[in-house]
Enzyme design. Structure first.
Site, PDB file in Angstrom:
ATOM      1  N   HIS A  82       0.843  -1.198   0.000  1.00 41.20           N
ATOM      2  CA  HIS A  82       0.000   0.000   0.000  1.00 41.20           C
ATOM      3  C   HIS A  82       0.876   1.245   0.000  1.00 41.20           C
ATOM      4  O   HIS A  82       1.831   1.335   0.769  1.00 41.20           O
ATOM      5  CB  HIS A  82      -0.916   0.031   1.218  1.00 41.20           C
ATOM      6  CG  HIS A  82      -1.772   1.257   1.252  1.00 41.20           C
ATOM      7  ND1 HIS A  82      -2.971   1.334   0.581  1.00 41.20           N
ATOM      8  CD2 HIS A  82      -1.596   2.463   1.832  1.00 41.20           C
ATOM      9  CE1 HIS A  82      -3.487   2.536   0.745  1.00 41.20           C
ATOM     10  NE2 HIS A  82      -2.683   3.246   1.510  1.00 41.20           N
ATOM     11  N   ASP A 161     -15.423   2.690   7.256  1.00 43.11           N
ATOM     12  CA  ASP A 161     -14.269   3.467   6.803  1.00 43.11           C
ATOM     13  C   ASP A 161     -14.638   4.363   5.623  1.00 43.11           C
ATOM     14  O   ASP A 161     -14.244   5.525   5.573  1.00 43.11           O
ATOM     15  CB  ASP A 161     -13.127   2.531   6.410  1.00 43.11           C
ATOM     16  CG  ASP A 161     -11.999   3.298   5.746  1.00 43.11           C
ATOM     17  OD1 ASP A 161     -11.377   4.116   6.436  1.00 43.11           O
ATOM     18  OD2 ASP A 161     -11.770   3.116   4.539  1.00 43.11           O
ATOM     19  N   ARG A 168     -14.378  12.928   6.792  1.00 46.26           N
ATOM     20  CA  ARG A 168     -13.103  13.593   7.096  1.00 46.26           C
ATOM     21  C   ARG A 168     -12.699  14.523   5.966  1.00 46.26           C
ATOM     22  O   ARG A 168     -12.216  15.637   6.197  1.00 46.26           O
ATOM     23  CB  ARG A 168     -12.008  12.542   7.343  1.00 46.26           C
ATOM     24  CG  ARG A 168     -12.149  11.852   8.702  1.00 46.26           C
ATOM     25  CD  ARG A 168     -11.273  10.608   8.787  1.00 46.26           C
ATOM     26  NE  ARG A 168      -9.875  10.917   8.546  1.00 46.26           N
ATOM     27  CZ  ARG A 168      -8.985  10.048   8.077  1.00 46.26           C
ATOM     28  NH1 ARG A 168      -9.355   8.814   7.783  1.00 46.26           N
ATOM     29  NH2 ARG A 168      -7.741  10.412   7.907  1.00 46.26           N
ATOM     30  N   SER A 183      -7.672   3.741   9.053  1.00 48.91           N
ATOM     31  CA  SER A 183      -8.388   3.656   7.780  1.00 48.91           C
ATOM     32  C   SER A 183      -7.656   2.719   6.817  1.00 48.91           C
ATOM     33  O   SER A 183      -8.250   1.790   6.252  1.00 48.91           O
ATOM     34  CB  SER A 183      -8.499   5.060   7.175  1.00 48.91           C
ATOM     35  OG  SER A 183      -9.000   4.990   5.854  1.00 48.91           O
ATOM     36  N   LYS A 187      -8.685  -1.750   5.812  1.00 53.86           N
ATOM     37  CA  LYS A 187      -8.876  -2.363   4.497  1.00 53.86           C
ATOM     38  C   LYS A 187      -7.882  -3.492   4.262  1.00 53.86           C
ATOM     39  O   LYS A 187      -8.188  -4.484   3.623  1.00 53.86           O
ATOM     40  CB  LYS A 187      -8.732  -1.280   3.416  1.00 53.86           C
ATOM     41  CG  LYS A 187      -9.972  -0.396   3.332  1.00 53.86           C
ATOM     42  CD  LYS A 187      -9.762   0.842   2.491  1.00 53.86           C
ATOM     43  CE  LYS A 187      -8.991   1.897   3.260  1.00 53.86           C
ATOM     44  NZ  LYS A 187      -9.181   3.266   2.737  1.00 53.86           N
TER      45      LYS A 187
END
Lengths: 301, 301
Positions: A82, A161, A168, A183, A187
């Protein structure tokens, strides 16, 4: 649960209990707590922070709000990468097939463009007919068949999320380390990984140039991974200029394919290899980063 | 106006321009800015505060959101009293007729019970048929006829304040001095007063026991009054125990009537006289507080 009292306690610097955060997040996800109360709480969290226990409770509640991929039947290690996002960052498009070709299942759940940073899904969809909205069962089947899947976050995966992130974004509460960490990791944990490599971008072109403590963010995510059986490794990489030469969805896909053909620009190849090496070591398919690099070289040849 | 950018700037400790606050409050009042963005901004204000210019801009926008009473045709001085609220505080019910009987117009816009504190409107409505929802024209007529009017804040008077107040109540953003000051003063300035006396309650039974800087609140309201042609005087009075002996709507009305008949409990009489004396001096009907007290004694006799 009296929501204004929870907001007030966080506002005053008190710790919220794990069960309180769980109840709140699940109620918010089910539309039983209004956006305006969550927005006030998020801003209080901006100023007061969340400790490790609170951050973990928040992430677990987000996980509980939806379904997970069940990949435990796959016979291979399951490793994802990620990136916190930058300009010209097409590394995912190279890494997923490259690492899958070496015997790792890579369930890569990616995002859309955010602010000035591009999104892997948008890039891939420049290929006509490319479909990323795979249902969990479809993704599992594809992973068993070809070893990788490029996925969007469907409504079923950590819906709390999705909802919190949109709020946000509209309330100037994005740049909060424990919220970012929970967050992203919710995932990733939902993918039932056996390991995760993080690319934390640093510099003027990163998504959060104001966030000057990349190491704190990295450590928060590593801790969350460790608590949920997902060994996590983070690299902090430069994002002061675009990665590679190409920016723009279709151009970036073409450049990613060039890397797979052994003709990519050196900076892009280097970041890809650095992250890929960590993935292969986490998968225990290589014992050293040098060995992992040789494996990737071989695959590309 | 990009609302998340305004929230972000306040969050980061910057000053908002008067025109930005005006545009924001009017858009919020017209339902063009969602509650969740205003909630995040209010929490940022909780932590960062508002300076005098911002507080004044907020109040002026709230005033602009609705109508004002136009009492300028009344031939008498127009003086109101406002209390921040406490237990057993029935002073308004005594003061309005008492001071009106001495030649002052008293347009008293009161509130409902809030938290553990009672509301003047609730108390008066224990009298069957008592109606406080007077339209501005009705209130003006009644003031001309009998010198006082006990009013609720109708939908027409500073609607932005009503909406903001309800949001603050639900998001733990009540206890913010500039927000309290702007909220109270917007309603008072809308009454087109020639003077205002504030009763700032202090102590465990006050509405805001955590707000330990009553003097700061008083000074903020005095400044707002001065900027809008409404000379304002504040007394800080004790609210460590109930005022008088009676608590409960009907009981408090009865005790207020007892004061008007010269038979009230000494603590209640003292607070009433102290505030009434300031009203009469502001009205220039008395030149000293001693003289004002003698006038009230005479009226009660």
């Amino acid at each position: 649960m009296i929501v204004p009292r929870l907001i007030e306690r966080k506002r005053d610097g008190e710790r919220l209990e794990a069960r309180e955060l769980r109840e709140l997040v699940l109620a918010y996800s089910a539309d039983r707590v209004p956006d305006y109360q969550m927005a006030a709480l998020l801003m209080a969290i901006y100023f007061r922070g969340l400790d490790r226990t609170e951050m973990n409770a928040l992430m677990e509640a987000m996980l509980e709000s939806g379904k997970r991929l069940d990949l435990s039947r796959l016979p291979m290690p399951r490793i994802d990468k990620h990136s916190t996002g930058g300009v010209g960052d097409k590394v995912s498009i190279v890494l997923a097939p490259l690492i899958a070709s070496l015997g790792v299942a890579v369930p890569m759940m990616s995002g859309r463009g955010l602010g000035h940073t591009g999104g892997t899904l948008d890039k891939l969809e420049s290929i006509p007919g490319f479909r990323t909205a795979l249902a969990p069962a479809e993704a599992e089947k594809q992973l068993a068949r070809i070893g990788c899947a490029m996925l969007s976050q469907t409504a079923e995966i950590v819906p709390a999320d999705r909802k919190l992130y949109a709020l946000r974004d509209a309330t100037a509460t994005v740049e909060v380390i424990p919220l970012i960490a929970a967050s992203i990791m919710s995932k990733k944990i939902a993918e039932s990984l056996t390991g995760l490599v993080l690319d934390i971008k640093r510099g003027s072109g990163s998504f959060l140039p104001k966030l000057d403590d990349e190491l704190e963010l990295a450590q928060a995510m590593i801790d969350l991974g460790a608590q949920h059986g997902c060994p996590t490794v983070a690299l902090v990489t430069a994002m002061d200029r675009p990665l590679g030469h190409a920016c723009g969805n279709a151009l970036e896909v073409a450049e990613a394919i060039a890397v797979l053909k052994g003709a990519g620009p050196p900076d892009l190849v280097e970041v890809t290899y650095a992250l890929g090496a960590e993935m292969l070591v986490l998968a225990t398919l290589a014992s050293t980063r040098e060995g992992a690099r040789a494996m990737m070289d071989g695959a590309i040849r």
